[in-house]
Design an enzyme around this catalytic site. Sequence first.
Site, PDB file in Angstrom:
ATOM      1  CB  CYS A 134     -12.181  19.682  -7.787  1.00  0.00           C
ATOM      2  SG  CYS A 134     -12.579  18.018  -8.323  1.00  0.00           S
ATOM      3  CB  CYS A 137      -9.500  17.056  -8.315  1.00  0.00           C
ATOM      4  SG  CYS A 137     -10.948  17.412  -9.294  1.00  0.00           S
ATOM      5  CG  ASP A 138      -7.401  19.318  -5.753  1.00  0.00           C
ATOM      6  OD1 ASP A 138      -6.734  18.640  -6.561  1.00  0.00           O
ATOM      7  OD2 ASP A 138      -7.863  20.439  -6.020  1.00  0.00           O
TER       8      ASP A 138
END
Length: 313
Positions: A134, A137-138
Amino acid sequence: MLDCAIVGGGPAGLTAGLYATRGGLKNVVLFEMGLPGGQITQSSEIENYPGFFDHTKTGMDFMNTWQEQCFHFGLKHEMVKVERVVKTEDHFTLMLEGGKSVEAKTVIVCTGSTPKRAGFKGEEEFFGRGVSTCATCDGFFYKDKPVTVLGGGDTALEEAIYLSNICSNVYLVHRRDRFRAAPSTVERAESKPNIHFVLDSVVEEVTGDASGVTQVHVRNLKTDEKRTLDTPGIFVFVGHNVNNEVLKDETGNFICDVNEWGQVKVDLRMRTNVEGLYAAGDLRIDAPKQVVCAAGDGATAALEVIAYIQEEA
Ligand code: FAD
Ligand code: NAP
């Protein structure tokens, strides 16, 4: 007993809930094991949903706009995992995680799919410590640092572009020299000076230390040449598995017809071969795997459920 149980709260499930309740069904519950929104919430952008064209908005922003509308007409949400759907004589029983069960006259399964693992050495060991699926997200964890992206589909190319705006360099590793991704997306990626294509190559291993990944070891399939990419992060975008476990019985057999990849066979009205059981979105056969198509499936299935319940009454 519920008129309709919807399993999964992505675009297909939410739209099914909207149509079922707005179409007059009173007793409809959407069972979603996380927050509603589905896999598109992992995306950094969406530019092909008609009526929504804003490059500054993420998939999460996009799905947030669905919540109020989809729950407005009386759809209820239970945050719980459905373990199995069991067909009894004239209804279904949903076995929920934690031991509870719920009965429903009809079920629409919209459980979508989940990211696959690529299978290289160190992938599991370093998952969450440098290995990610992701970018939204990251990605920020790798601000101004180099990263590796693995895969050659739309997700890999789009997320590589997203990461190129955050990270210093992006090494896009793909096992062939042709891409599955849309040509326009490939062109956009090629136009980014800090995306470097490492083609005809596979990731063999990631290595690192207690802080996480430090190196990605790559091999060229044509020349056998080995190369080490000194990147602290690798984003794996190699496709998805069909989330069809809820449709298996105690012995592991499917309760409805599926194809060789486990995708649920439906007709154009989203009906499975089991009366009262419908499937919509990415887990069905021939799914184009697009938000707009999943939403359309959800609407189709809900309209069928309404007609079915009226006929039964
Ligand atoms: P999903 O979105 O997968 O939702 C399924 C839901 O079911 C999930 O929320 C899951 O938690 C839940 N669930 C699963 N099993 C259970 C269970 N047993 N019990 C309870 N809940 C369960 N499409 C586009 O059109 N445009 C794009 O730009 C685009 N970009 C994408 C970028 C990325 C990174 C990804 C991963 C996908 C992208 N897609 C895009 C594809 C799109 O997201 C999917 O086609 C769409 O989300 C499918 O919707 P769905 O409702 O079928 O399933
Ligand atoms: P995908 O299209 O299945 O692509 C997966 C990629 O990973 C392929 O390039 C594949 O290589 C590679 N791969 C598979 N297994 C591998 C392994 N073990 N090791 C290394 N590489 C591996 O998956 P996706 O990109 O996630 O897309 C899924 C669906 O969502 C697609 O239908 C896509 O069109 C859709 N989607 C659409 C958009 C959009 O429309 N904007 C955005 C994202 C996703 P090969 O090519 O050699 O098989």
